[in-house]
Design a protein around this motif. Structure first.
Motif, mmCIF file in Angstrom:
data_model
loop_
_atom_site.group_PDB
_atom_site.id
_atom_site.type_symbol
_atom_site.label_atom_id
_atom_site.label_comp_id
_atom_site.label_asym_id
_atom_site.label_seq_id
_atom_site.Cartn_x
_atom_site.Cartn_y
_atom_site.Cartn_z
ATOM 1 N N LYS B 67 3.850 6.203 5.276
ATOM 2 C CA LYS B 67 2.662 6.437 4.460
ATOM 3 C C LYS B 67 1.963 7.774 4.699
ATOM 4 O O LYS B 67 1.449 8.378 3.769
ATOM 5 N N ARG B 68 1.903 8.228 5.944
ATOM 6 C CA ARG B 68 1.185 9.474 6.198
ATOM 7 C C ARG B 68 2.062 10.719 6.010
ATOM 8 O O ARG B 68 1.544 11.840 5.945
ATOM 9 N N ARG B 69 3.358 10.516 5.966
ATOM 10 C CA ARG B 69 4.256 11.669 6.009
ATOM 11 C C ARG B 69 4.099 12.664 4.852
ATOM 12 O O ARG B 69 4.167 13.880 5.085
ATOM 13 N N PRO B 70 3.885 12.195 3.608
ATOM 14 C CA PRO B 70 3.745 13.201 2.543
ATOM 15 C C PRO B 70 2.559 14.143 2.763
ATOM 16 O O PRO B 70 2.479 15.193 2.135
ATOM 17 N N PHE B 71 1.646 13.776 3.655
ATOM 18 C CA PHE B 71 0.423 14.557 3.843
ATOM 19 C C PHE B 71 0.441 15.404 5.110
ATOM 20 O O PHE B 71 -0.532 16.073 5.425
ATOM 21 N N MET B 72 1.550 15.338 5.860
ATOM 22 C CA MET B 72 1.608 16.071 7.127
ATOM 23 C C MET B 72 2.035 17.521 6.919
ATOM 24 O O MET B 72 2.764 17.837 5.996
ATOM 25 N N LYS B 463 4.346 14.041 -4.323
ATOM 26 C CA LYS B 463 5.153 13.728 -3.139
ATOM 27 C C LYS B 463 5.084 12.254 -2.787
ATOM 28 O O LYS B 463 6.059 11.668 -2.324
ATOM 29 N N SER B 464 3.920 11.651 -2.982
ATOM 30 C CA SER B 464 3.787 10.251 -2.600
ATOM 31 C C SER B 464 4.672 9.342 -3.441
ATOM 32 O O SER B 464 4.894 8.190 -3.088
ATOM 33 N N VAL B 675 12.160 2.530 1.061
ATOM 34 C CA VAL B 675 11.981 3.100 -0.279
ATOM 35 C C VAL B 675 10.987 4.256 -0.195
ATOM 36 O O VAL B 675 11.166 5.294 -0.824
ATOM 37 N N ALA B 676 9.945 4.056 0.604
ATOM 38 C CA ALA B 676 8.998 5.133 0.901
ATOM 39 C C ALA B 676 8.436 5.772 -0.359
ATOM 40 O O ALA B 676 8.440 6.984 -0.509
ATOM 41 N N SER B 677 7.976 4.938 -1.266
ATOM 42 C CA SER B 677 7.493 5.430 -2.555
ATOM 43 C C SER B 677 6.301 4.613 -3.026
ATOM 44 O O SER B 677 6.333 3.375 -3.003
ATOM 45 N N THR B 678 5.258 5.295 -3.475
ATOM 46 C CA THR B 678 4.128 4.570 -4.050
ATOM 47 C C THR B 678 4.505 3.915 -5.374
ATOM 48 O O THR B 678 3.961 2.873 -5.732
ATOM 49 N N GLN B 688 -2.036 1.140 -7.809
ATOM 50 C CA GLN B 688 -2.776 0.814 -6.600
ATOM 51 C C GLN B 688 -2.261 1.622 -5.402
ATOM 52 O O GLN B 688 -3.022 2.239 -4.668
ATOM 53 N N HIS B 689 -0.934 1.653 -5.254
ATOM 54 C CA HIS B 689 -0.365 2.391 -4.119
ATOM 55 C C HIS B 689 -0.602 3.897 -4.254
ATOM 56 O O HIS B 689 -0.872 4.578 -3.268
ATOM 57 N N LEU B 690 -0.522 4.392 -5.486
ATOM 58 C CA LEU B 690 -0.789 5.812 -5.706
ATOM 59 C C LEU B 690 -2.189 6.167 -5.236
ATOM 60 O O LEU B 690 -2.405 7.130 -4.492
ATOM 61 N N PHE B 691 -3.140 5.369 -5.685
ATOM 62 C CA PHE B 691 -4.526 5.673 -5.337
ATOM 63 C C PHE B 691 -4.762 5.513 -3.835
ATOM 64 O O PHE B 691 -5.402 6.356 -3.202
ATOM 65 N N GLU B 692 -4.233 4.441 -3.269
ATOM 66 C CA GLU B 692 -4.433 4.221 -1.831
ATOM 67 C C GLU B 692 -3.868 5.368 -0.999
ATOM 68 O O GLU B 692 -4.401 5.714 0.053
ATOM 69 N N SER B 693 -2.776 5.975 -1.497
ATOM 70 C CA SER B 693 -2.163 7.058 -0.710
ATOM 71 C C SER B 693 -3.093 8.245 -0.532
ATOM 72 O O SER B 693 -3.003 8.969 0.456
ATOM 73 N N THR B 694 -4.028 8.438 -1.480
ATOM 74 C CA THR B 694 -4.866 9.633 -1.407
ATOM 75 C C THR B 694 -5.799 9.619 -0.200
ATOM 76 O O THR B 694 -6.341 10.647 0.181
ATOM 77 N N GLN B 695 -5.970 8.443 0.416
ATOM 78 C CA GLN B 695 -6.847 8.397 1.591
ATOM 79 C C GLN B 695 -6.281 9.216 2.753
ATOM 80 O O GLN B 695 -6.999 9.590 3.665
ATOM 81 N N TYR B 696 -4.958 9.479 2.723
ATOM 82 C CA TYR B 696 -4.348 10.246 3.819
ATOM 83 C C TYR B 696 -4.402 11.749 3.580
ATOM 84 O O TYR B 696 -3.994 12.533 4.433
ATOM 85 N N GLU B 697 -4.834 12.166 2.401
ATOM 86 C CA GLU B 697 -4.875 13.589 2.075
ATOM 87 C C GLU B 697 -5.947 14.278 2.924
ATOM 88 O O GLU B 697 -7.125 13.909 2.861
#
Lengths: 724, 724
Positions: B67-72, B463-464, B675-678, B688-697
């Motif tokens: 989950k955090r990797r696209p933002f590292m 990326k997410s 799968v590692a995909s929103t 939902q997963h797309l939006f939740e991913s933005t918390q790691y940005e």
């Protein structure tokens, strides 16, 4: 560290131009300056471009250099892009640039600055959608940068079908306000550039609701952030949507307000009237697509935010104090804007190919690998036939697309002037052509750019190569501003209508004039091998192919309809064939424009230049047939003998183009900072630039990475606890 | 901030499975568990996989989550990947995993850990290249992680032509040492994974020089960093080569020591003896290609570093105390390793397609956009024919490639056992087949994965989405371990030799057995439309096409040679045609294996499963013809009537596959973390997963970005000085 190494290892490295690339320049058969001027649009324009390049890269070289960018984090890239934006805005003011100067500046800088939507979307939206009174209020603020704006339309759940947008603006008669709201997760605005961190204002598209009645989609001016401290206002939640494939901005399509709710697929069946213009109208971010640019693409959630009634932009529709709604006009100027965006994308497709061809040709000239003849030195990889066959299509494609963009810009301005005078005669044709060309040329360019990237071998996978990032940036072009399949289908609808007209005896004009021709006695015009050099005979082959592919699907649609199947089933069952028909037509358009432009050079330019341009065009036109042999054979537009001749001519032309290849990319006259590639700089010292670039890598700033202390040391020392 | 929003906005969002995707699961016509077991290799293997997934994602979920990797940042990704490596190594020790367990673990984790070359290249190199005495010294240290190693071969100036490598190891009789040196910039080692920051040791390939005589390329064990503090040793300069297109590692090909210096292109002309095996032998980084992994690909500059004579790995060649050089053997096991790497790449190509098909199918099932029939709700985009035509080829291609990888692994192990017994009979065929299959399937997979990415619209550019990063990671496969064009040419050489044999009456076997057939009275086996469902008749069409394409170029080569042109000119002038011939042959191989495997399911599996697998295979085989219609028509293997039937059958099959599409990707049984995909999670809640991913940005951690204070504030306030 790297800097020290550089000094040590470069001692035997030429500081001048690599002899392998100089050799190529010596074999040039034409005057590159003549070609550069042709591409720029005249010697004065070349001169002006060089002045601006001088301003950016010499006077403000530190700020505008590409060198550190491949090594920056997303946040650093954003900040750097903001800094460049602000500097460009200041220079614009300081030097009093014309719009043309500003456009030129954005091209030189690869559209690489974060706030460009302010000029390319926000201000034009105000000009198009606001009343004079509203313009008087907002435009001066925007033009003096007291507010910075963007355009917020696409939502998380709706990109393609913009009629499905869910954000609401509900009129409250009691307070004379609109209550703006994001009813659910899927309705948050998602993608607009500059929305996350940069902008203070946005033109927000929302469904207007009065007394429980939906009055269609309309634009509203919404303040997002405080002008004091830049904090989001109460009721406004903003955020960044996260990193993209490339570090560039992308916006996935905007819809200019359009209150006519017409289900898309219903339309086709109404005898093809160009109702496609009434939906799926995407107008967007025309400023920042290419290059390494980064933008804070954002999301926006609005929680019952109240804005004054006067903030609805009311040029085309009005709401009175009493809540009376009136639709005033359905201004075609909005459609023209959409068309302009697509023409711009054609031009960006050219830019991406131009950079890729430049990098691939130059690097192939200086890269030596294996040998063709035993006992000789390693060969320049540009000598290999397979390498030429990877790169020259992109080289030719760049010139083709340059001429097409030029042609479409003219067509656009001519149509725009007519539209302003109330004449929409040209709109249908222009819409169909630009939709199809946007799709075809973005497909073509991404494919050609990627092939060039692969021709650079493993180093083409490094960001510092520039071509890698260029490729992934270009991939945005296939989905933005109308997803390509949707666009092909729009072109196909137009073609179905035109074919129906032609068959029923109505004269078709413009790009579909060929539909009136009588093909019953068609004979392939290529009768001897020499005919493969005849551009007009080759064009006839494309014409015949387009006609037959389109006719076949038109007949199939009619047959299926007559068999009593429901319309939506017929349409869906023939979608793949419709896309194929659109591609055949647009492919014809592409080579038709290219051939005309090149033909004309005989009268306006030197024999030498005309000759080399004709050779390149000849290659491109034959390459197109060979790549789609199936279509041409299936449609019986060529026979097997013709195909054999064409394949031979295609390979012969590779060798003809070879000695001019480097000069043909030199003629783009791209500044090294615009090429932005370690592999493709003018001096050809690719390995030197590759190695020098590593000095900017953050991981090279220390000898030992923190990961050693946290994890590796424990492993090596046999300790079982990595500090996880 | 985002976390708070999530709670607020998800109140009306289903926490369960999205009904749109559940509906798809209900229409499944076969048992997905049966198919999962088939793919895993049996129910026990499915069980073991699930145990390891449980270990990684439940017991060590924080560490192994995607989950955090696209933002590292690159450096953070490296550190995270090191941490994962160390944990995997510890688990391997702790649980006493078999090699098979370890392989399974690497697949579950998408090959996503930084130090994997230690196990996949360094230790195998020692096992292959070191004497028993040397093994006794080094292997225990490596196996207990007291040293960590990599394999350093490729240089800045030489990837493809590995015989041109320039690093030297000069024997100094006086001190009984080798002096290792990087003579110039282009000779520095460049690309090896783990070289920049991680490894303490490397097997370095260098030209052995004794008394001024070059004795060919040999492997040397070189310590790079201090075991005390991890600092580079004197004479050793290390660095990271900078960011790649994707945040993953790539190594651009290694050459296992080979002292025979034979210019490559000379070889072809010697009647095609499989001399290609003697050069351009690439063996590399088999551990970390796919996914979001990051490695510290490094450069290495050696400045007159002295190492003991005993550090030359001497299994195959020896240098005595007196400086006497002896070549001991030319062990074919090295070639086998190269082949194994290519088979691994075929398997990775399958992995990339599998993830892309999974994401694209699932997201298309839950994404609704526009409507086919007026007045009905928005349609699942999976309903559109054009969407199916984008995704189903990848779905079928995944299964095809799965079976091919399986087949090639078997062929490899069978050949390897023979080689170990001194029998090299199968080597030529296996080399030609795996070279071609690596090229063909990596070309195919990158193209299909990208088409799936585009089918996700704009969100596929984030990326997410996982599919974006998967696509750019997969692009590495086309240039690593043998650039694809080079590999096609190797296959083509083999085909030329085999065709010459067949024509002269010698029986050809294995994949080229068809060359002995008599095609003079060929009639297209498709006589009625129903024949389009007959896999064996379709295979015959491919056989005929391959034969004719290969024969045509063989005849052309012979004709050109007889006309007296120099060999190197003839070869270069026919390179494009040779690649085409190789592709036609390999395309046949692909469908041949696929058809055999699917055919066999009738005897081993349920009727339901056999049926759905046959439909998918039927689609893939027809799709292959339609995509390359030109070849099939040009070679007169099908006629226009057949083509029309094939196109109809192809479209009909889209509708047949449609109801099983989601279940066909569910059967991969990929863990959501793999799968590692929103967009592609099992529950189908993409938005939902797309939006939740933005918390790691990182840019979402504050409301106001520093760029405001430095640049934007000045602009808004009319100040002319941005703090640049």
């Amino acid at each position: 560290m790297a800097a020290r190494l550089t000094a040590e290892f470069l001692k035997d490295w030429s500081k001048g131009v690599n002899p392998d690339i100089q050799k190529e320049r010596n074999t040039c058969t034409f005057n590159t300056e003549e070609l550069t001027n042709l591409l720029d649009g005249g010697p004065e324009k070349t001169k002006r471009r060089k002045e601006l390049e001088q301003l950016f890269f010499n006077q403000h070289g530190d700020l505008f250099s590409f060198k550190r960018r491949p090594f920056m984090t997303k946040s650093e890239l954003y900040e750097h892009s903001v800094a460049k934006s602000v500097k460009v805005f200041q220079l614009r003011k300081e030097y009093g640039w014309s719009e043309e100067d500003y456009d030129l500046a954005t091209r030189i800088l690869n559209f690489d600055f974060a706030l460009s939507l302010h000029h390319t979307m926000f201000i034009p939206a105000l000009e198009r959608l606001a009343t004079d009174e509203q313009k008087a209020k907002w435009l001066p603020l925007a033009q003096s940068y007291q507010i910075i704006g963007t355009y917020a339309q696409t939502e998380l759940g709706h990109g393609t079908n913009l009629l499905g947008l869910e954000t609401t603006a509900t009129f409250d008669k009691d307070t004379d306000e609109f209550v703006m709201n994001t009813p659910r997760l899927s309705s948050m605005k998602w993608w607009p550039g500059g929305l996350a961190k940069s902008c203070t204002h946005a033109v927000v598209l929302a469904q207007l609701v009065i007394d429980g009645t939906n009055c269609g989609m309309h634009p509203f001016m919404v303040q997002l952030r405080s002008l004091d401290d830049h904090m989001p206002l109460p009721g406004v939640k903003l955020g960044d949507i996260g990193p993209k494939l490339a570090a560039n901005s992308t916006d996935n399509g905007f819809m200019i307000l359009n209150s006519v709710r017409i289900p898309r697929l219903h339309m086709l069946m109404k005898n093809g009237r160009v109702l496609s213009l009434n939906y799926c109208i995407t107008v967007g971010d025309i400023g920042q697509k290419i290059g390494y640019n980064i933008s804070d693409n954002g999301f926006l959630i609005i929680n019952k935010l109240r804005i004054p009634r006067q903030n609805m932009l009311m040029k085309n529709a009005r709401v009175t104090r009493e809540g009376k709604f009136t639709q005033l006009s359905n201004n075609k100027a909005n459609y023209a804007t959409m068309i302009l965006v697509r023409v711009n994308i054609i031009s960006w497709a050219k830019d991406t190919m131009r950079q890729a061809a430049c990098v691939a040709v130059r690097y192939s000239a200086v890269r030596r690998q294996t040998t063709l003849k035993p006992g000789t030195p390693e060969q320049q990889v540009l000598d290999f036939q397979t390498q030429q066959y990877k790169i020259f299509p992109c080289l030719a494609g760049t010139y083709a697309t340059h001429f097409i963009a030029q042609d479409m810009f003219s067509a656009y301005y001519s149509a725009y002037n007519e539209i302003m005078r109330g004449n929409n005669r040209k709109l249908g044709e222009l819409h169909a052509q630009t939709s199809g060309l946007k799709a075809f040329l973005s497909d073509m360019s991404t494919s050609m750019v990627e092939t060039c990237r692969r021709s650079c071998g493993g180093h083409g996978y490094l960001k510092s190569s520039g071509i890698a990032e260029n490729m992934v940036s270009s991939l945005a072009l296939v989905t933005i501003e109308g997803e390509n399949t949707v666009l092909y289908l729009q072109t196909a609808r137009y073609l179905m209508k035109q074919m129906a007209n032609a068959v029923s005896g109505t004269k078709t004009e413009g790009s579909t004039a060929y539909m009136n021709r009588d093909f019953t006695s068609y004979m392939c015009p290529i009768e001897v091998r020499e005919d493969c050099k005849n551009l007009h005979k080759l064009r006839d082959v494309y014409v015949q192919r387009a006609h037959k592919v389109i006719m076949a699907v038109a007949q199939k649609l009619q047959m299926d309809m007559e068999s009593g199947q429901p319309q939506e089933v017929v349409f869906n069952n023939n979608m793949v064939a419709l896309v194929r028909a659109a591609r055949a037509h647009i492919h014809l358009t592409v080579i038709d424009i290219y051939i005309s432009k090149v033909d004309n050079l005989r009268y306006t330019h030197s024999t030498e230049l005309s000759k080399v341009m004709t050779e390149l065009c000849n290659f491109f036109v034959i390459y197109g047939i060979v790549q789609e042999t199936g279509d041409f054979l299936e449609m019986e537009t060529i026979g097997l003998q013709q195909l054999e001749w064409l394949r031979q001519q295609e390979m012969d032309l590779l060798a003809v183009i070879r000695p001019n290849a480097v000069s043909l990319v030199d003629s783009f006259d791209l500044h090294d900072e615009s090429v932005a590639s370690t592999l493709g700089q003018y001096d050809g010292n690719a390995y030197q630039h590759l190695f020098e670039s590593t000095q900017y890598e953050p991981m090279n700033q220390t000898q030992v990475h923190p990961a050693y202390y946290k994890h590796i040391r424990g492993l090596l020392k046999g300790s079982n606890t990595s500090k996880l």
